[in-house]
Design an enzyme around this catalytic site. Structure first.
Site, PDB file in Angstrom:
ATOM      1  N   ALA A  14       6.065  69.009  11.501  1.00 54.85           N
ATOM      2  CA  ALA A  14       7.079  69.963  11.033  1.00 54.85           C
ATOM      3  C   ALA A  14       7.170  70.089   9.519  1.00 54.85           C
ATOM      4  O   ALA A  14       7.661  71.099   9.009  1.00 54.85           O
ATOM      5  CB  ALA A  14       8.452  69.572  11.596  1.00 54.85           C
ATOM      6  N   ALA A  15       6.693  69.089   8.786  1.00 51.66           N
ATOM      7  CA  ALA A  15       6.787  69.149   7.322  1.00 51.66           C
ATOM      8  C   ALA A  15       5.538  69.723   6.674  1.00 51.66           C
ATOM      9  O   ALA A  15       5.506  69.922   5.462  1.00 51.66           O
ATOM     10  CB  ALA A  15       7.076  67.755   6.753  1.00 51.66           C
ATOM     11  N   MET A  18       1.869  74.686   8.003  1.00 60.31           N
ATOM     12  CA  MET A  18       1.997  75.462   9.229  1.00 60.31           C
ATOM     13  C   MET A  18       3.254  75.065   9.993  1.00 60.31           C
ATOM     14  O   MET A  18       3.936  75.918  10.574  1.00 60.31           O
ATOM     15  CB  MET A  18       0.754  75.268  10.098  1.00 60.31           C
ATOM     16  CG  MET A  18      -0.454  76.049   9.637  1.00 60.31           C
ATOM     17  SD  MET A  18      -0.214  77.852   9.733  1.00 60.31           S
ATOM     18  CE  MET A  18      -0.115  78.076  11.505  1.00 60.31           C
ATOM     19  N   GLY A 108      -2.452  74.063  17.608  1.00 62.17           N
ATOM     20  CA  GLY A 108      -3.170  74.777  16.570  1.00 62.17           C
ATOM     21  C   GLY A 108      -4.012  73.854  15.720  1.00 62.17           C
ATOM     22  O   GLY A 108      -4.806  74.310  14.901  1.00 62.17           O
ATOM     23  N   ASN A 136      -7.199  79.546  16.491  1.00 59.78           N
ATOM     24  CA  ASN A 136      -6.550  80.463  15.557  1.00 59.78           C
ATOM     25  C   ASN A 136      -5.496  81.275  16.300  1.00 59.78           C
ATOM     26  O   ASN A 136      -5.750  81.750  17.408  1.00 59.78           O
ATOM     27  CB  ASN A 136      -7.582  81.395  14.914  1.00 59.78           C
ATOM     28  CG  ASN A 136      -7.087  82.021  13.640  1.00 59.78           C
ATOM     29  OD1 ASN A 136      -6.102  82.755  13.628  1.00 59.78           O
ATOM     30  ND2 ASN A 136      -7.759  81.740  12.532  1.00 59.78           N
ATOM     31  N   PHE A 137      -4.329  81.437  15.704  1.00 64.53           N
ATOM     32  CA  PHE A 137      -3.242  82.179  16.338  1.00 64.53           C
ATOM     33  C   PHE A 137      -3.075  83.573  15.757  1.00 64.53           C
ATOM     34  O   PHE A 137      -2.111  84.266  16.073  1.00 64.53           O
ATOM     35  CB  PHE A 137      -1.927  81.400  16.199  1.00 64.53           C
ATOM     36  CG  PHE A 137      -1.817  80.248  17.147  1.00 64.53           C
ATOM     37  CD1 PHE A 137      -1.389  80.434  18.450  1.00 64.53           C
ATOM     38  CD2 PHE A 137      -2.153  78.965  16.739  1.00 64.53           C
ATOM     39  CE1 PHE A 137      -1.288  79.375  19.334  1.00 64.53           C
ATOM     40  CE2 PHE A 137      -2.066  77.898  17.613  1.00 64.53           C
ATOM     41  CZ  PHE A 137      -1.625  78.105  18.921  1.00 64.53           C
ATOM     42  N   HIS A 164     -11.771  78.103   3.651  1.00 62.66           N
ATOM     43  CA  HIS A 164     -10.427  77.565   3.780  1.00 62.66           C
ATOM     44  C   HIS A 164     -10.024  76.817   2.514  1.00 62.66           C
ATOM     45  O   HIS A 164     -10.854  76.495   1.660  1.00 62.66           O
ATOM     46  CB  HIS A 164     -10.331  76.606   4.972  1.00 62.66           C
ATOM     47  CG  HIS A 164     -10.235  77.309   6.299  1.00 62.66           C
ATOM     48  ND1 HIS A 164     -11.332  77.875   6.924  1.00 62.66           N
ATOM     49  CD2 HIS A 164      -9.180  77.545   7.104  1.00 62.66           C
ATOM     50  CE1 HIS A 164     -10.955  78.421   8.060  1.00 62.66           C
ATOM     51  NE2 HIS A 164      -9.649  78.239   8.198  1.00 62.66           N
ATOM     52  N   LYS A 168      -8.071  71.202   3.947  1.00 62.74           N
ATOM     53  CA  LYS A 168      -8.437  71.224   5.363  1.00 62.74           C
ATOM     54  C   LYS A 168      -9.356  70.051   5.661  1.00 62.74           C
ATOM     55  O   LYS A 168     -10.365  69.850   4.978  1.00 62.74           O
ATOM     56  CB  LYS A 168      -9.115  72.545   5.725  1.00 62.74           C
ATOM     57  CG  LYS A 168      -9.445  72.685   7.213  1.00 62.74           C
ATOM     58  CD  LYS A 168      -9.914  74.088   7.545  1.00 62.74           C
ATOM     59  CE  LYS A 168     -10.330  74.213   9.002  1.00 62.74           C
ATOM     60  NZ  LYS A 168      -9.234  73.851   9.934  1.00 62.74           N
TER      61      LYS A 168
END
Length: 275
Positions: A14-15, A18, A108, A136-137, A164, A168
């Site tokens: 969450a931090a 994404m 993801g 990929n979304f 990217h 990554k």
């Protein structure tokens, strides 16, 4: 819509860049409820997920223990969903844990091997638990891949370049690997050799995926996520390119996957399978 009727969502990672976007998107979706937020970053533990994401207080603290939050998700009237944007080193265990608890994963995070995906698919099938793993979304990426499949009917030579940001962790990107897999499934071998190639510097020609498809990876600050698929034939070059300028572009696909995964009883690999 009552709170009990909304889809409970846990955001793992969450931090992260994404993860923060997912927190924002889920908190603003009328049919979803941000149930929990997980991240191993010690700087963020205990902080409100909404404050960290920049969308205001949500009264959902960021915790470091995924297991405890998954337990919370099992106690809801509607089966919970875990959205995972973490790290290749831990994603397999995260997804397996979610399935074991009956929480449906939407993944993801890239870097899973073919063997790991097959194992998770078998585990999800046995547990009758839906799961979506999507390299990929972005809806635009799905459209680019579909256009590439059409082009492959007429071109025998193709290479993929993915670009990217330099934070990554894995290369090639999951999107590039998925694109190469889709092209390989068209039933042809690409790039027939005309000369005997020799690399004077190892890796100059990138890596070779199935059916002799070359993938090249670029990692630079200033980039987010970009991919080119280049088709060549005598006298012409056909280029398909997708550029991501804001991570918010992935959120419609993430929300779509959350809504679709609660209807599934097995694992699906690729967002195109549920659109």
């Amino acid at each position: 819509m009552t709170e009990a009727a909304r889809i409970p969502v846990v955001v793992n990672g969450a931090a992260g860049k994404m993860g923060r976007e997912v927190v924002k998107a889920v908190s603003q979706a009328k049919d979803m409820m941000l149930l929990g937020a997980v991240d191993k970053s010690p700087d963020c533990e205990g902080q409100d997920a909404g404050i960290v994401a920049g969308c205001g207080e949500l009264e959902v603290p960021i915790l470091s223990d995924l297991q405890s939050v998954l337990v919370l998700a099992t106690q809801q009237e509607i089966q919970g969903v875990m959205v995972d944007f973490t790290h290749p080193d831990g994603v397999y265990d995260n997804v397996r844990s979610a399935i074991a608890y009956g929480v449906r994963p939407v993944v993801g995070t890239t870097g899973l091997t073919v063997e790991q995906i097959e194992d998770l698919a078998a585990f999800a099938e046995k547990a009758s638990t839906g799961a979506i793993i999507a390299p990929n979304f972005s809806i635009g990426v799905i459209l680019m891949q579909q256009a590439a499949l059409q082009a492959s009917k007429y071109f025998d030579c193709v290479e993929i370049i993915e670009l990217h940001h330099n934070q990554k962790a894995d290369a090639p990107s999951g999107t590039a690997i998925k694109t190469a897999q889709m092209l390989a499934e068209m039933g042809k071998t690409y790039n027939p050799a005309l000369v005997e190639e020799k690399e004077t510097l190892a890796g100059a020609r990138g890596c070779t995926a199935d059916e002799n498809i070359r993938i090249h990876s670029v990692r630079l600050p200033g980039l987010i996520a970009h991919q080119e698929i280049l088709f060549g034939s005598a006298g012409q070059l056909y280029t398909l390119r997708h550029d991501t300028t804001d991570r918010a572009s992935f959120m419609p696909g993430v929300l779509l996957a959350i809504r679709q995964v609660v209807q599934l009883k097995s694992l699906v690999y690729g967002l195109e399978k549920v659109i």
